[in-house]
Structure formats: C-alpha cells, structure tokens
Design an enzyme around this catalytic site. Structure first.
Site, short mmCIF file in Angstrom:
data_model
loop_
_atom_site.label_atom_id
_atom_site.label_comp_id
_atom_site.label_asym_id
_atom_site.label_seq_id
_atom_site.Cartn_x
_atom_site.Cartn_y
_atom_site.Cartn_z
N HIS A 82 0.85 -1.19 0.00
CA HIS A 82 0.00 0.00 0.00
C HIS A 82 0.88 1.24 0.00
O HIS A 82 1.84 1.33 0.76
CB HIS A 82 -0.90 0.03 1.24
N ASP A 161 -15.11 2.71 8.41
CA ASP A 161 -14.08 3.66 7.95
C ASP A 161 -14.68 4.67 6.98
O ASP A 161 -14.34 5.85 7.03
CB ASP A 161 -12.92 2.90 7.28
N ARG A 168 -14.69 12.86 9.48
CA ARG A 168 -13.40 13.52 9.77
C ARG A 168 -13.14 14.64 8.79
O ARG A 168 -12.62 15.70 9.15
CB ARG A 168 -12.27 12.48 9.71
N SER A 183 -7.35 3.71 9.78
CA SER A 183 -8.15 3.76 8.56
C SER A 183 -7.47 2.97 7.44
O SER A 183 -8.08 2.11 6.79
CB SER A 183 -8.32 5.23 8.15
N LYS A 187 -8.47 -1.24 5.96
CA LYS A 187 -8.80 -1.61 4.58
C LYS A 187 -7.91 -2.73 4.06
O LYS A 187 -8.37 -3.63 3.37
CB LYS A 187 -8.70 -0.37 3.68
N1 URA Z 1 -6.01 7.60 3.65
C1 URA Z 1 -6.90 6.78 4.25
O1 URA Z 1 -7.27 5.75 3.72
N2 URA Z 1 -7.35 7.13 5.47
C2 URA Z 1 -6.97 8.23 6.10
O2 URA Z 1 -7.40 8.48 7.20
C3 URA Z 1 -6.06 9.09 5.45
C4 URA Z 1 -5.59 8.73 4.22
#
Ligand code: URA
Ligand code: CA
Length: 433
Positions: A82, A161, A168, A183, A187
């Site tokens: 990632h 999320d 947020r 977050s 994923k």
């Molecule tokens: N990318 C994400 O997936 N989550 C975040 O909180 C910030 C950047």
C-alpha cells in the site's frame, strides 16, 4: 454503556477498553450513535491520541464492521502493498508481476481511482481487452496458477471507515496519526492480506509533508499490523517530485513495461526493488532483503518479470502484444513540448500541481462519473537537480486537445528553475519494521 461516558473518558486522556471501542464503532455503523457524538470523540482522539492497544482495537473493530475477503484458498503467503499516495505512482504495475515472478502470490483487489490519474485498474484497462470483472473463483484460480491477478472491488469493506472518514473530512480531524493509521490498515486487513508492505510518502507531494510525521505514521501502522497478526514493514520514500517520468494511464503502462525490462527510470526501479525485496522476504521466498533484491534483479534482467506481466495481461483478456509493441496502447493525438523559459537547474517540481494538470488533460477523474482519457498525460524530461538550458523541453504533454494555454501556465508554475546548485532529493529515507 453510554457514548457520553466514552467521550468524557477520552477527553480526559484515559485509555478506552476494547468493549468501548467496539460499542462506538458498531453503534456508529448501525447509525445508532449520532454524528455529533462521534465528532466529539474524534476531536478528543485528535487531541489526546490513542495508545498502541487502542489503535489495534479500533482497527479490528473497523475491519469487523463489514465484509472481509477470504484468500485462504490461495496458496502461499499473500503480501499486499500500500502506498499512502503520490503522483504518477507506477509501482503497483511493476511490483505485481515482478514479485509474482519469484512465486509470491499477488491477489490484488483494486477500485477505480479518483484523482490525478486513474487507479491501477484504469491504467491496466488501457491494455486492449484487459478486464477485472472476474468471479471470485476465477480470481483464486488465476492467482494459484499465475501467482498474480487483479479483481475489481466488491463487497462492503470497512463501512465504519467510510462513515468515519466522511465525518473527519468535515470536522478537521483527518490529520490524526491514530485515525489515519487505523483507517489505512483496516482496509488492507479486510482485503485479506497475510502480510503488508507500506510505502509511506513524505514531502511536498505527500499527505505527510514532514519526515518526522511520516515516520510516526509508519510506526503506528507497523505496530497495528503486527499486533493483529499481519507481518507489516514500512519504508519511507520521497514525494517531493513524481516518481518516474510518466503521469497518465497508458503512459504509466509503457513506463512499467520499460521498468520490467530493466530500462525504467532509476527512481522507479529503485523503489520497486526496495518494496519488492520486503514483499519477497515477507512472502517467504528469500531469507533476507539482500537475497531478495538479487533475485528480483535477476528476473528483471532475464526477462522473467516481463514474461510474468504478459501472462497476467493475457489471463485477464488483455492483448499482451502491447508489451513488445507499446505503440498498440492508446496514444494521444498531440505531443507538445514545454520549453524552459530560462537556463539553470530544476529546483522543485510541485507534484500535486503536475497531477492536477494531468487531470485537466483528462487523465483522472474529478468525480466518480467522469470519463478518463487513457492516452493523455505528462512525461517529464527533467527532474530535480537536472540542468536545463533555455528552450530545452522540461516535459512532454500528451493531449487530445490543442487548447493547452491554461495547462501550460499551470505546468510552468509547477517547475521551478534556479541558478543555484541543487542536489537531487533522497529517495528512500528509512525502513520501519
Ligand atoms: N487515507 C486513508 O485511507 N485514510 C486516512 O485516514 C487518510 C488517508
Ligand atoms: Ca510514474
């Protein structure tokens, strides 16, 4: 249990229990806890932070809020990569076939990208015939047979999320390390990875502009991964300028092909070897990063990585002859050079501005509904630290429209030339294990 007490506890700097974290995540996902209470908790987290244990529990609760992909039918250790996001980041296209060529299974689930260029899937779709609409069974079969496949996103992954991120975004609580780390990791974990390699970007074009912040984010993510049983390693890499030369969909496929042939841009090649070595070690195909790197270099030089890319494209309907004849990829009608207005050395390349210019050319989506032009984009001819004389081309614009005045001005603003001497930035700053 009451949300009020959880907010108060965090406001006062105390550690939340796993049950409290689950209560808030489950309640919010089920729309039983209102936005205003969750906003207050997010702000309390922003100021008070979270302990390592809280971060791991928050991540687990978000993973469990939705579907989780089961990759257990795929043999071997599934290692996912990632990147926290950059401009013209071609690494996935190179890494997937490269590490697969050493037997590390790459089971990639990807979405359509919003932003400067499309996502990995859009880029791959510039290969005629290539498609990611395959069944889960076919996906598993392809990874077991060829060690690499890409499938479009399906299922309802980490709904907590998605809801939290939207909240947020409007409550000034995006920029919190525990919230970002959980977050991103939720994923990756929900997508089924056994092990994770993170490329945390730092610099002007990155989410985290300061090296110290990038390191802190990397440490937070590595700690979460390791606490929840997924081996995780992070590298910190530079995003003060785009990686490689190409920004665009088909243009990046071409750049990936060059790189898989061992003739790619130096920085892109180096980052792929660095990330790839970590993936190969986590995937159990080498004892250490030096051995892994030697094996990766061998497969770049002997053509095996490139062959793996052809097999991968073909298995998903793609015309693999593009690898030997890149002219079969979509090509823009106009190629326009951007001549330097003065002589000197390239001091900075504002990656985000270049990305925006690529998007204006049509390479990326402004909204989910926008159509992408796979052919267009930008190819840099100069990078930071390169000398340039007046009139020499800084970059080549690949466009399907002749009206480029506005974009050209934007591009001029994004490349700063100085008469002072300039050193090229570091590429890899650190490795966090
Ligand atoms: N990318 C994400 O997936 N989550 C975040 O909180 C910030 C950047
Ligand atoms: Ca690139």
């Amino acid at each position: 249990m009451r949300m009020y007490d959880i907010i108060e506890k965090k406001r006062d700097g105390n550690e939340l229990t796993n049950e409290e974290i689950q209560f808030f995540i489950n309640g919010y996902t089920a729309e039983e806890i209102p936005d205003y209470q969750v906003s207050a908790l997010l702000m309390a987290i922003f100021f008070q932070g979270m302990t390592a244990k809280e971060r791991a529990n928050l991540t687990k609760a978000m993973v469990e809020s939705g579907d989780q992909i089961d990759l257990s039918a795929i043999n071997g250790i599934k290692v996912d990569k990632h990147s926290t996001g950059g401009v013209g980041d071609t690494t996935t296209l190179v890494l997937a076939p490269l590490v697969a060529s050493l037997g590390v299974p790459v089971a990639k689930m990807s979405g359509k990208g919003l932003g400067h260029t499309g996502g990995t899937i859009d880029k791959l779709e510039s290969v005629p015939g290539f498609h990611v609409e395959i069944t889960n069974d076919e996906f598993v079969r392809l990874v077991n047979e060829n060690k690499v496949a890409v499938i479009g996103q399906s299922g309802n992954l980490t709904p907590a999320d998605k809801k939290l991120y939207s909240l947020r975004d409007v409550t000034a609580t995006v920029n919190s390390i525990p919230l970002i780390a959980s977050s991103i990791m939720s994923k990756k974990i929900a997508a089924g990875a056994d092990a994770i390699v993170l490329d945390v970007k730092t610099g002007e074009g990155a989410f985290m502009k300061k090296l110290e912040d990038s390191k802190e984010l990397a440490k937070a993510m590595v700690s979460i991964g390791n606490q929840v049983g997924r081996n995780t390693v992070a590298i910190i890499s530079d995003m003060n300028q785009p990686l490689g030369f190409a920004i665009g969909n088909a243009l990046e496929i071409k750049e990936a092909i060059d790189t898989l042939q061992g003739k790619g841009p130096e920085d892109l090649t180096e980052i792929c070897l660095t990330l790839g070595s970590q993936m190969v070690v986590l995937g159990g195909m080498a004892a250490n990063v030096d051995e892994a790197r030697a094996k990766l270099l061998e497969n770049l030089n002997n053509g095996k990585a490139l062959e793996q890319f052809k097999v991968f494209l073909q298995a998903q309907g793609g015309d693999s002859t593009v690898v030997d004849e890149p002219s079969r990829l979509p090509e823009a009608a106009f190629k326009v050079e951007l001549p330097a207005r003065s002589s000197g050395t390239v001091e900075s390349i504002i990656a985000n501005e270049l990305g925006t210019a690529a998007m204006l050319l049509g390479a990326g989506r402004a909204t989910k509904e926008s159509e992408i032009d796979l052919a267009v984009g930008i190819v840099l001819n100069k990078k930071i630290g390169d000398e340039v004389s007046e009139g020499e081309s800084l970059l080549t614009i690949h466009a399907n429209s002749k009206e480029l005045d506005q974009i050209k001005e934007k591009l001029y603003e994004s490349i700063v030339i100085t008469t002072k001497s300039v050193k090229a930035p570091n590429l890899i700053y650190d490795t966090i294990t």
